[in-house]
Design a protein around this motif. Structure first.
Motif, mmCIF file in Angstrom:
data_model
loop_
_atom_site.group_PDB
_atom_site.id
_atom_site.type_symbol
_atom_site.label_atom_id
_atom_site.label_comp_id
_atom_site.label_asym_id
_atom_site.label_seq_id
_atom_site.Cartn_x
_atom_site.Cartn_y
_atom_site.Cartn_z
ATOM 1 N N ALA B 161 0.839 -1.193 0.000
ATOM 2 C CA ALA B 161 0.000 0.000 0.000
ATOM 3 C C ALA B 161 0.880 1.252 0.000
ATOM 4 O O ALA B 161 2.055 1.209 0.352
ATOM 5 C CB ALA B 161 -0.931 0.006 1.205
ATOM 6 N N ASP B 162 0.254 2.359 -0.374
ATOM 7 C CA ASP B 162 0.965 3.630 -0.489
ATOM 8 C C ASP B 162 0.964 4.346 0.865
ATOM 9 O O ASP B 162 0.431 5.435 1.022
ATOM 10 C CB ASP B 162 0.246 4.470 -1.563
ATOM 11 C CG ASP B 162 0.904 5.809 -1.758
ATOM 12 O OD1 ASP B 162 2.107 5.909 -1.470
ATOM 13 O OD2 ASP B 162 0.206 6.742 -2.196
ATOM 14 N N VAL B 163 1.582 3.709 1.864
ATOM 15 C CA VAL B 163 1.560 4.244 3.223
ATOM 16 C C VAL B 163 2.527 5.431 3.307
ATOM 17 O O VAL B 163 3.611 5.379 2.724
ATOM 18 C CB VAL B 163 1.985 3.147 4.222
ATOM 19 C CG1 VAL B 163 2.049 3.673 5.634
ATOM 20 C CG2 VAL B 163 1.028 1.976 4.143
ATOM 21 N N PRO B 164 2.147 6.512 4.029
ATOM 22 C CA PRO B 164 3.073 7.640 4.186
ATOM 23 C C PRO B 164 4.420 7.170 4.760
ATOM 24 O O PRO B 164 4.457 6.255 5.579
ATOM 25 C CB PRO B 164 2.345 8.560 5.165
ATOM 26 C CG PRO B 164 0.927 8.196 5.062
ATOM 27 C CD PRO B 164 0.858 6.767 4.665
ATOM 28 N N PHE B 167 5.014 6.243 8.367
ATOM 29 C CA PHE B 167 4.226 5.181 8.982
ATOM 30 C C PHE B 167 4.532 3.807 8.406
ATOM 31 O O PHE B 167 3.890 2.832 8.732
ATOM 32 C CB PHE B 167 2.733 5.473 8.832
ATOM 33 C CG PHE B 167 2.279 6.583 9.717
ATOM 34 C CD1 PHE B 167 1.894 6.333 11.020
ATOM 35 C CD2 PHE B 167 2.279 7.893 9.271
ATOM 36 C CE1 PHE B 167 1.497 7.349 11.847
ATOM 37 C CE2 PHE B 167 1.886 8.921 10.097
ATOM 38 C CZ PHE B 167 1.499 8.653 11.390
ATOM 39 N N ILE B 172 2.625 1.224 10.965
ATOM 40 C CA ILE B 172 1.287 0.974 10.416
ATOM 41 C C ILE B 172 0.796 -0.398 10.884
ATOM 42 O O ILE B 172 -0.405 -0.591 11.102
ATOM 43 C CB ILE B 172 1.276 1.101 8.873
ATOM 44 C CG1 ILE B 172 -0.147 1.222 8.347
ATOM 45 C CG2 ILE B 172 1.942 -0.072 8.187
ATOM 46 C CD1 ILE B 172 -0.790 2.524 8.626
#
Lengths: 343, 193
Positions: B161-164, B167, B172
């Motif tokens: 996923a495109d997690v910041p 995080f 996460i």
């Protein structure tokens, strides 16, 4: 003669994310109007506050990540989350509760995972569950369903924005527990379903007002099905699992377990089955996976409603099954055409 | 009979050791990156947890209480757990080298799983009999395994996923664990204490 060479897939679906979200919002209108009619202007106030909070927190998060704000805001997904959450909240909650729930939903359950398409949990339901666990008292007081609403616009604004009323005695008269909550308390006091449902809050098959709200959400959901926005598997599985188990237990002991129609037309059943459980991001994506996912929601809802500590188990059931979706998808992958099993 | 079912429901769902009691978080975070390893860990833990809760019950009942040595309980249990783990490892190694390869490093790691010691001590605290102790250990293990497998499948998906940036990775994963724990609060009240 020149041939046109295009690569597959040849039959393309023209619908885009904003288009789908717009259709979902359209389909919500009849149910939302029924909510407005029975529960008063508080529904409208909730929708306005939740939408504003959702758009604001989405903008802040996108700015922090240096993403194009306009493109992501105009996909309407934040708005859909906000409106689903606003419809799930009681119409008398104070404004700060709506703000906390909505910003938690958008910031933590959606944007921290990378935004639309990546969130493993349904944001609206996470927001609802956070509010339910943190502020149980405000979350279990619903306005008494009354045509035209029990409170005037001014009273509602006063109540939700300042927490006070011109006459504090009105509050007890216009709010009460939901029919489902009353059944749970009544059963605890050794009363039968038949005795409890003679109360003023009960209608033909479920709570007065709640029946029509659920019926209109059902109609909106059927329109979504007809428009092919959602797949049939999930709503059918949710509703049939809930119906089957409540029917079985109702046959076993009708005094202890409510009728299956009560379960179908109470609380957030229809809203969940057609609008929340079918969220394409957090639901299963395979044929059998969708059926398992939907049945899981139906069964867990039934279990939590009957034996759990919270009056309505829909939100918990949805996020519990969201949790299982990656595993379900992993084990229900369809066989790739042309491949053989390894044995 | 119904009390045995209640013990199972209670340990698997209502008082899940990882998500409600917050025990055994280290393997929960440590081996949940891949679904395969999580499955291996679950199998090994289920076996060890059930065996060790039986053994520690026996040790407590027939060794510590008759000799008046209850103050040595924690130490004895640690020893018993280490013994069960070592024993399991040896047996698996001799009888099924294939399973040994699959479980590999996870077998010795279970010794440090706080849920195992937690179950043994809670069994004494709740005054469980022999069958109840075994079921309590088994239920705790099934709850642990279920949550670990679900979590690892989720983490495989979150990994892409495109997690910041801030995080990514464990942060996460911990947020996800928190949200899962939130979901498990829905089971509260299923089993009356």
């Amino acid at each position: 003669m020149p041939f046109i060479n295009t690569s597959s897939p040849h039959q393309q679906n023209q619908s885009s994310v904003p288009d789908l979200m717009r259709k979902v919002l359209l389909a919500l209108i009849p149910g939302a109007l029924a909510c407005l009619y029975y529960f008063g202007f508080g529904v409208l106030v909730n929708i306005v506050i939740a939408s504003a909070t959702a758009l604001a927190s989405e903008t802040i998060m996108l700015n922090l990540r240096h993403y194009p704000v306009r493109r992501y805001l105009t996909d309407y997904s934040a708005l859909v989350t906000a409106i689903l959450l606003a419809l799930a909240l009681p119409a008398t909650v104070p404004w700060w509760l709506t703000v906390i729930a909505t910003s938690f939903a958008i910031v933590i359950a959606k944007q921290l995972y990378g935004g639309l398409g990546y969130n493993p949990f349904n944001p609206a339901m996470i927001g609802y569950v956070v509010a339910l666990i943190a502020f149980p008292q405000q979350m279990t007081q619903w306005p008494v369903p009354q045509p035209g609403g029990a409170l005037g616009l001014l009273d509602v604004l006063l109540l939700q924005l300042t927490g006070t009323l011109s006459d504090p005695a009105i509050l007890d008269a216009v709010t009460s527990a939901t029919p489902m909550d009353q059944i749970k308390t009544g059963i605890g006091l050794n009363r039968t379903i038949g005795e409890i449902s003679t109360g003023a809050l009960f209608g033909t098959v479920a709570g007065r007002g709640w029946e029509l709200v659920n019926l209109l959400f059902l109609l909106g959901g059927l329109w979504l099905l007809w428009k092919k926005v959602i797949n049939w598997q999930i709503p059918v599985a949710v509703l049939s699992a809930l119906f089957f188990w409540s029917w079985m237990f109702n046959l076993y002991d009708g005094d202890l377990y409510s009728s299956p129609f009560f379960h179908l037309f109470s609380g957030g059943t229809m809203l969940c089955a057609f609008f929340i459980a079918t969220d394409p991001v957090t639901a299963s994506t395979t044929h059998w996976g969708r059926l398992i996912y939907g049945m899981g929601i139906g069964i867990l809802t039934f279990i939590i409603r009957n034996w759990g500590g919270y009056p309505d188990g829909i939100a918990f059931a949805v996020i519990l099954m969201n949790m299982a979706v990656p595993t379900i998808d992993y084990y229900t992958q369809p066989r790739v055409f042309g491949h053989q099993d390894e044995d | 009979m119904s009390e045995y079912i209640l013990i199972l429901v209670s340990t698997i769902l209502v008082n899940n050791f990882v998500l409600v009691k917050f025990l055994g978080l280290c393997p929960f975070m440590g081996v949940s990156r891949k679904l395969e390893t999580a499955t291996g860990m679950s199998l090994a833990t289920t076996f060890v947890l059930t065996m060790s809760s039986i053994c520690s019950y026996l040790a407590n009942e027939y060794l510590l209480i008759p000799l008046g040595l209850e103050y040595l309980r924690t130490m004895t249990f640690i020893l018993v757990i280490a013994f069960v783990v070592q024993f399991t490892e040896m047996v698996v190694h001799k009888t099924s080298p294939l399973l040994y390869q699959v479980l590999g490093i996870f077998l010795p790691l279970i010794t440090t799983n706080c849920a195992v010691l937690g179950v043994a001590l809670l069994n004494i605290q709740e005054r469980h009999g022999f069958i109840e102790s075994a079921l309590y250990g088994f239920g705790a293990a099934v709850g642990f395994s279920m949550v670990l497998i679900l979590f690892s499948a989720m983490r495989e998906r979150i990994a892409v996923a495109d997690v910041p940036e801030a995080f990514k990775g464990n942060s996460i994963a911990l947020i996800t664990a928190g949200l899962m724990s939130l979901a498990f609060m829905g089971f509260a009240g299923l089993v009356k204490p």
